[in-house]
Design a protein around this motif. Structure first.
Motif, PDB file in Angstrom:
ATOM      1  N   GLY A  11       0.856  -1.160  -0.282  1.00  0.00           N
ATOM      2  CA  GLY A  11      -0.002   0.200   0.113  1.00  0.00           C
ATOM      3  C   GLY A  11       0.950   1.407  -0.237  1.00  0.00           C
ATOM      4  O   GLY A  11       2.338   1.136   0.677  1.00  0.00           O
ATOM      5  N   LYS A  12       0.258   2.372  -0.434  1.00  0.00           N
ATOM      6  CA  LYS A  12       1.331   3.894  -0.103  1.00  0.00           C
ATOM      7  C   LYS A  12       1.511   4.261   0.422  1.00  0.00           C
ATOM      8  O   LYS A  12       0.308   4.259   1.511  1.00  0.00           O
ATOM      9  CB  LYS A  12       0.385   4.671  -1.081  1.00  0.00           C
ATOM     10  CG  LYS A  12       0.838   5.834  -1.427  1.00  0.00           C
ATOM     11  CD  LYS A  12      -0.291   7.042  -1.967  1.00  0.00           C
ATOM     12  CE  LYS A  12       0.744   8.425  -2.125  1.00  0.00           C
ATOM     13  NZ  LYS A  12      -0.607   9.393  -2.811  1.00  0.00           N
ATOM     14  N   VAL A  16       7.483  -1.671   3.387  1.00  0.00           N
ATOM     15  CA  VAL A  16       7.776  -2.981   2.653  1.00  0.00           C
ATOM     16  C   VAL A  16       8.031  -4.722   3.597  1.00  0.00           C
ATOM     17  O   VAL A  16       8.441  -4.133   3.789  1.00  0.00           O
ATOM     18  CB  VAL A  16       8.838  -3.149   1.458  1.00  0.00           C
ATOM     19  CG1 VAL A  16       8.125  -1.803   0.275  1.00  0.00           C
ATOM     20  CG2 VAL A  16       9.984  -2.704   1.658  1.00  0.00           C
ATOM     21  N   GLY A  17       7.637  -5.192   2.141  1.00  0.00           N
ATOM     22  CA  GLY A  17       8.058  -6.752   3.729  1.00  0.00           C
ATOM     23  C   GLY A  17       8.268  -7.850   2.381  1.00  0.00           C
ATOM     24  O   GLY A  17       7.986  -8.104   1.192  1.00  0.00           O
ATOM     25  N   GLU A  49       5.700   4.921  -2.256  1.00  0.00           N
ATOM     26  CA  GLU A  49       4.998   5.625  -2.024  1.00  0.00           C
ATOM     27  C   GLU A  49       4.168   5.910  -3.192  1.00  0.00           C
ATOM     28  O   GLU A  49       3.293   7.135  -3.378  1.00  0.00           O
ATOM     29  CB  GLU A  49       6.062   6.974  -1.994  1.00  0.00           C
ATOM     30  CG  GLU A  49       7.686   7.307  -1.516  1.00  0.00           C
ATOM     31  CD  GLU A  49       6.490   6.500   0.004  1.00  0.00           C
ATOM     32  OE1 GLU A  49       5.824   8.205   0.457  1.00  0.00           O
ATOM     33  OE2 GLU A  49       7.232   5.870   0.947  1.00  0.00           O
ATOM     34  N   GLY A  50       3.319   5.061  -4.224  1.00  0.00           N
ATOM     35  CA  GLY A  50       2.772   5.599  -5.193  1.00  0.00           C
ATOM     36  C   GLY A  50       2.754   7.032  -5.717  1.00  0.00           C
ATOM     37  O   GLY A  50       2.250   7.277  -7.105  1.00  0.00           O
ATOM     38  N   GLU A  54      -0.847   3.073  -8.431  1.00  0.00           N
ATOM     39  CA  GLU A  54      -0.999   2.938  -7.792  1.00  0.00           C
ATOM     40  C   GLU A  54      -2.029   1.360  -8.080  1.00  0.00           C
ATOM     41  O   GLU A  54      -3.441   0.673  -7.260  1.00  0.00           O
ATOM     42  CB  GLU A  54      -2.441   3.492  -7.595  1.00  0.00           C
ATOM     43  CG  GLU A  54      -2.144   5.082  -6.870  1.00  0.00           C
ATOM     44  CD  GLU A  54      -3.775   6.036  -6.845  1.00  0.00           C
ATOM     45  OE1 GLU A  54      -4.753   5.672  -6.834  1.00  0.00           O
ATOM     46  OE2 GLU A  54      -3.586   6.917  -6.543  1.00  0.00           O
ATOM     47  N   ASP A  55      -1.524   0.718  -8.350  1.00  0.00           N
ATOM     48  CA  ASP A  55      -1.880  -0.647  -8.906  1.00  0.00           C
ATOM     49  C   ASP A  55      -1.151  -1.443  -7.616  1.00  0.00           C
ATOM     50  O   ASP A  55      -0.779  -2.464  -7.987  1.00  0.00           O
ATOM     51  CB  ASP A  55      -0.900  -1.519 -10.750  1.00  0.00           C
ATOM     52  CG  ASP A  55      -2.269  -0.705 -11.098  1.00  0.00           C
ATOM     53  OD1 ASP A  55      -3.086  -0.183 -10.996  1.00  0.00           O
ATOM     54  OD2 ASP A  55      -1.228  -0.554 -12.657  1.00  0.00           O
ATOM     55  N   PHE A  56      -1.047  -1.427  -6.226  1.00  0.00           N
ATOM     56  CA  PHE A  56      -0.755  -2.378  -5.746  1.00  0.00           C
ATOM     57  C   PHE A  56      -1.595  -3.625  -5.729  1.00  0.00           C
ATOM     58  O   PHE A  56      -2.956  -3.535  -6.263  1.00  0.00           O
ATOM     59  CB  PHE A  56      -0.801  -1.343  -4.220  1.00  0.00           C
ATOM     60  CG  PHE A  56      -0.494  -0.069  -4.121  1.00  0.00           C
ATOM     61  CD1 PHE A  56       1.133  -0.187  -3.215  1.00  0.00           C
ATOM     62  CD2 PHE A  56      -0.670   0.615  -4.456  1.00  0.00           C
ATOM     63  CE1 PHE A  56       2.121   0.606  -3.104  1.00  0.00           C
ATOM     64  CE2 PHE A  56       0.141   1.806  -4.009  1.00  0.00           C
ATOM     65  CZ  PHE A  56       1.708   1.983  -3.573  1.00  0.00           C
TER      66      PHE A  56
END
Length: 360
Positions: A11-12, A16-17, A49-50, A54-56
């Protein structure tokens, strides 16, 4: 179908993981690559950071080298066992640019057709169509460029994005020639590579401009003949002073901001060239007197991926590295593991590294 570990932005702005990634077997025109190294590029942070889309969720990583593990039907460009650098512009060979003999401008580049997914089935958007912060990734076969396997993966992968973008901005787009004067504004990974490219092209004077003395020191090691800290010195005045009052033949803007672009515009000689290789954000606007654009002549260019043709340029740059003429190791600040990407982003923000490289 295989399951591997990869670094995902869910997500924006979220940290990260590591996640379990499901990677399909390669279909027609595709290749499965076992990633050996991948650089941590600013573009990956932009995805997180978007700033790009926005294609998370995004599977990050794109500056990579590795071994082809398997290929799909009808693939002839590569075969299992090949050591390759991944690129994000697999040319089509059919569009109007390709037909005109300018494949580096290909207007129909492509990626793998199948989607990698999370374990729960959600489709992933691979960064720049690659997604190489993973043990294995699926790409279009045309995204694989075979190079001499004697080059270490940690430096080979850097040619897949930042180093190629910078060298190409100088050599391909800016067409820096022997004896030219060059100024590079912004000495991060891409700017440093533009300095190295200018040196390879035989520029007589290479002026590095940045606000960070650490980056300027690295710029000197890579090939800059002069440095300017623009936090304390007017860069336009300094560049003019260092070029007998005329301005540089080629000015490469590697920041991507209106104010630094304006500096580049006024720091070039009459009939000189400005090359924009820094990536701006969508809301940025530029205002210049049109009479100055007309009256100064020359060229205002944008450099997309260094106007490179991977099949031509990657092997050439690898050969130059193996000959000792292009010291790619100078760009590697540290090597890390997959679980260290988030901390690498923080070091990047603070300007502490030129490149962190994930080794797998």
């Amino acid at each position: 179908m295989q399951q591997v570990q990869g670094v995902v932005a869910t997500g924006k702005g979220a940290a990260v993981g590591l996640e379990t990634i499901r990677v399909p077997d390669p279909g027609p025109g595709e290749a499965l690559v076992k990633v050996e190294a991948c650089g941590v590029c600013h573009t990956d942070l932009h995805y997180r950071e978007g700033g790009i889309g926005e294609d998370f969720p995004f599977l990050l990583g794109h500056e990579a080298a590795g071994r082809v593990e398997s290929v799909g039907p009808d693939v002839t460009e590569v075969r299992p066992g090949d050591f390759v650098i991944l690129n994000w512009r697999a040319v089509c060979g059919r569009c109007r640019a390709c037909r005109r003999g300018r494949p580096w401008y290909c207007f129909d580049t492509h990626n793998a057709r199948q989607k990698m997914t999370l374990a729960d089935g959600r489709e992933l958007s691979p960064a720049l169509g690659i997604g190489a912060f993973a043990q294995k990734t699926l790409v279009a076969a045309g995204q694989c460029t075979v190079v001499d396997e004697r080059v270490p993966p940690a430096v080979a992968g850097l040619l897949g994005c930042g180093v190629m973008a910078g060298i190409g901005a100088a050599v391909n787009t800016g067409q820096v020639g022997r004896g030219d004067s060059v100024a590079v504004i912004g000495c991060g990974g891409v700017g440093a590579a533009a300095i190295a490219g200018s040196r390879l092209a035989g520029a007589a004077r290479i002026i590095a401009v940045d606000v960070d003395d650490r980056k300027l020191a690295t710029a000197r090691e890579i090939g800059a003949t002069h440095t300017v800290n623009s936090r304390s010195t007017d860069p336009v005045a300094a560049i003019r002073e260092l070029t007998s009052g005329f301005g540089a033949d080629v000015v490469i803007e590697a920041v991507g901001r209106p104010e630094t672009y304006e500096q580049a515009f006024y720091a070039r000689d009459l009939a000189g060239t400005v090359v924009l290789v820094g990536v701006p954000t969508p809301e940025m606007k530029l205002e210049l007197p049109l009479l100055d654009v007309f009256g100064r002549g020359g060229s205002l260019k944008s450099s997309w991926y260094g106007d490179c043709l991977p099949s031509r340029d990657f092997p050439l740059l690898v050969d130059l590295h193996l000959q000792g003429r292009l010291v790619l190791g100078a760009f590697v600040s540290e090597t890390i593991t997959l679980d260290g990407v988030e901390k690498a982003f923080e070091r990047m923000r603070r300007g502490e590294v030129l490149r962190s490289v994930v080794l797998l």
